[in-house]
Write an enzyme that holds these catalytic residues in place. Structure first.
Site, PDB file in Angstrom:
ATOM      1  N   TYR A 135     -42.772  25.171 -56.153  1.00 12.87           N
ATOM      2  CA  TYR A 135     -42.305  24.412 -57.330  1.00 12.87           C
ATOM      3  C   TYR A 135     -42.948  23.025 -57.401  1.00 12.87           C
ATOM      4  CZ  TYR A 135     -38.964  28.219 -56.975  1.00 12.87           C
ATOM      5  OH  TYR A 135     -38.401  29.465 -56.856  1.00 12.87           O
TER       6      TYR A 135
ATOM      7  N   CYS B 130     -45.285   6.574 -67.387  1.00 19.45           N
ATOM      8  CA  CYS B 130     -44.433   5.631 -68.116  1.00 19.45           C
ATOM      9  C   CYS B 130     -43.029   6.197 -68.284  1.00 19.45           C
ATOM     10  CB  CYS B 130     -45.056   5.326 -69.463  1.00 19.45           C
ATOM     11  SG  CYS B 130     -46.643   4.560 -69.254  1.00 19.45           S
ATOM     12  N   GLU B 131     -42.328   6.312 -67.200  1.00 16.94           N
ATOM     13  CA  GLU B 131     -40.936   6.785 -67.176  1.00 16.94           C
ATOM     14  C   GLU B 131     -40.268   6.136 -65.973  1.00 16.94           C
ATOM     15  OE1 GLU B 131     -39.222   9.318 -68.938  1.00 16.94           O
ATOM     16  OE2 GLU B 131     -40.905  10.123 -70.096  1.00 16.94           O
TER      17      GLU B 131
ATOM     18  N   ARG C 128     -40.069  17.463 -58.667  1.00 19.85           N
ATOM     19  CA  ARG C 128     -38.805  17.770 -57.974  1.00 19.85           C
ATOM     20  C   ARG C 128     -37.940  16.536 -57.678  1.00 19.85           C
ATOM     21  NH1 ARG C 128     -37.921  20.020 -53.812  1.00 19.85           N
ATOM     22  NH2 ARG C 128     -36.323  21.421 -54.589  1.00 19.85           N
TER      23      ARG C 128
ATOM     24  N   GLY D  25     -33.797  32.753 -52.733  1.00 18.67           N
ATOM     25  CA  GLY D  25     -32.923  31.593 -52.563  1.00 18.67           C
ATOM     26  C   GLY D  25     -32.796  31.006 -51.185  1.00 18.67           C
TER      27      GLY D  25
ATOM     28  N   TYR E 182     -34.521  16.977 -59.691  1.00 18.70           N
ATOM     29  CA  TYR E 182     -33.388  17.444 -58.869  1.00 18.70           C
ATOM     30  C   TYR E 182     -32.969  16.418 -57.825  1.00 18.70           C
ATOM     31  CZ  TYR E 182     -35.833  21.749 -60.329  1.00 18.70           C
ATOM     32  OH  TYR E 182     -36.493  22.724 -61.028  1.00 18.70           O
TER      33      TYR E 182
ATOM     34  N   PRO F 171     -38.001  36.217 -52.265  1.00 20.66           N
ATOM     35  CA  PRO F 171     -38.154  34.829 -51.827  1.00 20.66           C
ATOM     36  C   PRO F 171     -39.340  34.140 -52.491  1.00 20.66           C
ATOM     37  CG  PRO F 171     -39.136  36.289 -50.223  1.00 20.66           C
ATOM     38  CD  PRO F 171     -38.578  37.178 -51.309  1.00 20.66           C
ATOM     39  N   GLY F 172     -39.176  32.895 -52.838  1.00 24.08           N
ATOM     40  CA  GLY F 172     -40.284  32.092 -53.353  1.00 24.08           C
ATOM     41  C   GLY F 172     -40.492  30.914 -52.418  1.00 24.08           C
ATOM     42  N   ARG F 173     -39.528  29.993 -52.468  1.00 29.02           N
ATOM     43  CA  ARG F 173     -39.623  28.750 -51.695  1.00 29.02           C
ATOM     44  C   ARG F 173     -39.826  29.001 -50.186  1.00 29.02           C
ATOM     45  NH1 ARG F 173     -36.831  24.167 -53.561  1.00 29.02           N
ATOM     46  NH2 ARG F 173     -35.459  25.606 -54.657  1.00 29.02           N
TER      47      ARG F 173
HETATM   48  N1  LLP Z   1     -35.296  35.435 -58.022  1.00 26.53           N
HETATM   49  C1  LLP Z   1     -34.863  34.889 -59.162  1.00 26.53           C
HETATM   50  C2  LLP Z   1     -34.256  35.758 -60.167  1.00 26.53           C
HETATM   51  C3  LLP Z   1     -34.968  33.507 -59.371  1.00 26.53           C
HETATM   52  O1  LLP Z   1     -34.505  32.984 -60.494  1.00 26.53           O
HETATM   53  C4  LLP Z   1     -35.560  32.697 -58.377  1.00 26.53           C
HETATM   54  C5  LLP Z   1     -35.687  31.256 -58.557  1.00 26.53           C
HETATM   55  C6  LLP Z   1     -36.027  33.320 -57.202  1.00 26.53           C
HETATM   56  C7  LLP Z   1     -35.870  34.687 -57.057  1.00 26.53           C
HETATM   57  C8  LLP Z   1     -36.694  32.558 -56.096  1.00 26.53           C
HETATM   58  O2  LLP Z   1     -35.856  31.622 -55.521  1.00 26.53           O
HETATM   59  P1  LLP Z   1     -36.327  30.848 -54.202  1.00 26.53           P
HETATM   60  O3  LLP Z   1     -36.473  31.879 -53.094  1.00 26.53           O
HETATM   61  O4  LLP Z   1     -37.639  30.210 -54.484  1.00 26.53           O
HETATM   62  O5  LLP Z   1     -35.272  29.872 -53.954  1.00 26.53           O
HETATM   63  N2  LLP Z   1     -37.614  24.629 -59.562  1.00 26.53           N
HETATM   64  C9  LLP Z   1     -36.494  24.628 -58.625  1.00 26.53           C
HETATM   65  C10 LLP Z   1     -36.138  26.007 -58.171  1.00 26.53           C
HETATM   66  C11 LLP Z   1     -35.806  26.948 -59.301  1.00 26.53           C
HETATM   67  C12 LLP Z   1     -35.559  28.351 -58.841  1.00 26.53           C
HETATM   68  C13 LLP Z   1     -35.496  29.287 -59.974  1.00 26.53           C
HETATM   69  N3  LLP Z   1     -35.296  30.640 -59.609  1.00 26.53           N
HETATM   70  C14 LLP Z   1     -36.840  23.722 -57.450  1.00 26.53           C
HETATM   71  O6  LLP Z   1     -37.912  23.142 -57.441  1.00 26.53           O
HETATM   72  O7  LLP Z   1     -36.034  23.562 -56.549  1.00 26.53           O
END
Ligand code: LLP
Length: 417
Positions: free
Chosen positions: A380, A351-352, A321, A239, A325, A283-285
């Site tokens: 994402y 077409c949206e 995105r 997150g 969002y 972490p992802g993002r």
């Molecule tokens: N762990 C869990 C259980 C999660 O559900 C998520 C993200 C993460 C870790 C990784 O979160 P991050 O570090 O990437 O913030 N599609 C949306 C974001 C959806 C996130 C879903 N869960 C966007 O483009 O902003």
């Protein structure tokens, strides 16, 4: 690392002029800086080095096989949310004992696959799921490693679609009832309790929320231990937000301070260290977001009575995105021009009405054929791309210094026949 920057008025990714890539590989095109991913991962790993820890990359952000192999090679684990993700993570060489598995809807088959694979933990999101997991594991004559995902009821004040830690969200088990669920789980033959999990949302820039979540986890684990339940790891979820950067300052409309992973780790470790648990971070993002850009080409400039539209070849199917969002991504021309700025909507061919990459954005004069880069699209972006309007998904390319590698071919409509 400043992976995207102008040199002689041309935008580069590391040492490669992006325009050359756009001309060679076509657009829309995802371009990534490999070294940014490495730097971000290493900074995050290093941030937690004072404690036993595992960084489980949330592969939903981008599950390209090359990304996963890279993460595996630098010691990362994986946070998966489907059997498909688990399959790819294992194929990429991420060790099963570094994989955690969340999702409110795991199927029996997915559970079996994960138990057979020997994952580190199921982050279980409901009591019915726990019962099924116990049953599935018992039938296999095994014990499933359990970390209940607790919902700490923390409002991170982000976009409602990416906030997960409030009691109105579908995720996790309410912190007030999770204790009883752990007591039940302790008696189950198919379950081995290993940890506690929580994930409160995404694109979080205020570290107080992580600190608050860590405090709730600390109290919770302390209470479990008093009841004789041993907890080996605390998983704080992912997150951490990223900088949706302003490659060109004068175009910038949104500028926010982004905490470094070290600051986040410090706020979490100060609370959790006395537990002597392994800390897991997902972490992802913050690992891949800033590493990527979506490159798109201008097709038409169109004026309505009120609005100027820059119609480009990238649409909401390539990067959803902004539509989903109302997310901000800075848009810059691949060839820098310092002329007059003019407000425009950057829209795709879909077409949206909701198909836009930016609205009312100050941009320089662009003409048909000019390329634009939509920044901070590494997370994402591709993973949420679709074939809507029967559009093949873009190619993905990564750059390592002056080396270029196609890490996913552009789809072809002919493949669907
Ligand atoms: N762990 C869990 C259980 C999660 O559900 C998520 C993200 C993460 C870790 C990784 O979160 P991050 O570090 O990437 O913030 N599609 C949306 C974001 C959806 C996130 C879903 N869960 C966007 O483009 O902003």
């Amino acid at each position: 690392m400043d992976s995207f920057k102008y040199q002689n008025n041309e935008l580069y990714c590391e040492d490669v002029k992006i325009k050359d890539l756009a001309e060679k590989y076509g657009t829309p095109l995802y371009v990534y800086s490999k070294n940014t991913i490495i730097d971000k991962f290493k900074a995050t790993d290093e941030a937690f080095s004072s404690v036993d820890h595992t960084i489980c990359y949330a592969m939903k952000a981008n599950s390209n096989m090359e990304f996963l192999k890279l993460i595996a090679s630098i010691g990362g684990g994986g946070d998966v949310v489907s059997g498909g993700e688990l399959y790819l993570a294992l194929k990429a060489g991420i060790p099963a004992n570094k994989i955690v598995y969340a999702s409110v809807g795991k199927t029996d088959d997915e559970m079996k696959f994960a138990i057979e694979s020997g994952i580190l933990a199921f982050n279980v999101e409901s009591e019915p799921e726990l019962d099924v997991l116990n049953e599935v594991a018992q039938k296999m004559g095994k014990k499933a490693p359990l970390a209940i995902r607790i919902n700490p009821d923390i409002d991170v004040h982000g976009h409602p679609y990416i906030s997960t830690g409030k009691s109105i969200n579908k995720f996790g088990i309410d912190i007030n009832t999770a204790y009883e669920v752990f007591l039940r789980a302790k008696e189950m033959d198919g379950i081995e309790i290993v940890g506690v999990h929580s994930h409160i949302g995404s694109q979080i820039l205020n570290l107080d929320y992580f600190n608050a979540s860590a405090k709730k986890l600390f109290d919770f684990v302390t209470k479990l231990r008093e009841a004789g339940i041993e907890i080996q790891h605390v998983d704080i979820g992912g997150g951490l937000g990223v900088h949706y950067p302003d490659v060109i300052e004068e175009y910038a409309e949104e500028r926010k301070e982004v905490p470094a992973p070290a600051e986040l780790a410090a706020r979490v470790i100060e609370v959790l260290k006395p537990l002597n648990c392994e800390i897991i971070f997902e972490p992802g993002r913050s690992i891949v977001g800033e590493a990527g850009a979506l490159i798109t080409q201008t097709n038409y400039i169109k004026y309505s009575r009120d609005t100027k539209f820059i119609v480009v070849d990238g649409g909401m199917n390539d990067l959803i995105r902004p539509s989903l969002y109302e997310a901000y991504h800075q848009i810059v021309p691949l060839t820098y021009t310092d002329g007059k700025l003019e407000k425009a909507d950057v829209v795709g061919p879909i077409c949206e009405t909701g198909d836009f990459l930016a609205k009312g954005r100050n941009l320089p004069q662009v003409k048909r054929g000019d390329y634009l880069a939509v920044m901070t699209a590494g997370a994402y972006g591709y993973s949420l791309a679709s074939n809507y309007n029967t559009r093949p998904r873009p190619a993905e390319i990564w750059v390592d210094g002056d080396k270029v590698e196609v890490i996913r071919e552009r789809e072809k409509v002919e493949d669907w026949i």
